[in-house]
Design a protein around this motif. Structure first.
Motif, mmCIF file in Angstrom:
data_model
loop_
_atom_site.group_PDB
_atom_site.id
_atom_site.type_symbol
_atom_site.label_atom_id
_atom_site.label_comp_id
_atom_site.label_asym_id
_atom_site.label_seq_id
_atom_site.Cartn_x
_atom_site.Cartn_y
_atom_site.Cartn_z
ATOM 1 N N LYS A 240 75.245 4.019 -48.562
ATOM 2 C CA LYS A 240 74.788 4.476 -49.556
ATOM 3 C C LYS A 240 74.902 5.753 -50.083
ATOM 4 N N SER B 252 78.625 4.966 -51.548
ATOM 5 C CA SER B 252 78.694 4.848 -52.213
ATOM 6 C C SER B 252 78.566 5.827 -53.666
ATOM 7 N N GLU B 253 77.742 6.893 -53.423
ATOM 8 C CA GLU B 253 77.127 7.998 -54.353
ATOM 9 C C GLU B 253 78.051 9.048 -54.237
ATOM 10 N N LYS C 204 81.553 0.921 -52.099
ATOM 11 C CA LYS C 204 81.414 0.318 -54.263
ATOM 12 C C LYS C 204 80.541 -1.148 -52.860
ATOM 13 N N ASN C 205 79.141 -1.150 -53.355
ATOM 14 C CA ASN C 205 78.438 -2.505 -52.977
ATOM 15 C C ASN C 205 77.553 -2.836 -53.848
ATOM 16 N N GLU C 206 78.608 -4.063 -54.182
ATOM 17 C CA GLU C 206 77.873 -4.803 -54.864
ATOM 18 C C GLU C 206 77.448 -6.254 -54.343
ATOM 19 N N VAL D 7 80.622 -5.236 -49.831
ATOM 20 C CA VAL D 7 81.087 -3.764 -49.612
ATOM 21 C C VAL D 7 82.684 -3.645 -49.338
#
Length: 123
Positions: A48, A51-52, A57-59, A63
């Motif tokens: 998290k 990603s921020e 990227k976690n889609e 990851v």
């Protein structure tokens, strides 16, 4: 583009990610538990945070990295040289080489890098 800061524990996480990406977050949790001794909540928190900051990227629970290992390493070295050696590359190299021994092969590779740089290419 400025490479986002990656802290030491995050870097160890990224080493695993770079080795296996793209990777399902559940599998990444398993690897982090196995290799880093992390609980699943720790891994998900790191995913998290990174990603921020635009590092990963976690889609759809997959990851992937948005920043390369080389970019992170370069940013870290640049920060070290700026902060510790007042931006002086010669001072950094002098300190780095003071108590090191190098093989002829390593010295030749460094010389080739310098020669490429002088000719206008990348080291």
């Amino acid at each position: 583009m400025v490479t986002p800061k990656v802290y030491e524990s995050e870097y160890r996480f990224c080493l695993i990610l770079w080795e296996y990406e793209p990777i399902k977050s559940k599998e990444l949790v398993r690897l982090c538990e196995e290799r880093l001794g992390w609980k699943s909540t720790t891994t998900y928190t790191v995913i998290k945070r990174l990603s921020e900051r635009g590092v990963v990227k976690n889609e759809n629970t997959v990851v992937t990295s948005l920043v390369s290992k080389e970019d992170v390493q370069t940013a870290e070295i640049n920060e070290l040289v700026d902060k510790t050696f007042e931006g002086s590359l010669p001072a950094f190299i002098a300190a780095f080489t003071k108590h090191q021994s190098f093989s002829e092969k390593e010295l030749d590779e460094v010389q080739r890098m310098i020669d490429r740089y002088r000719k206008g290419g990348e080291a």
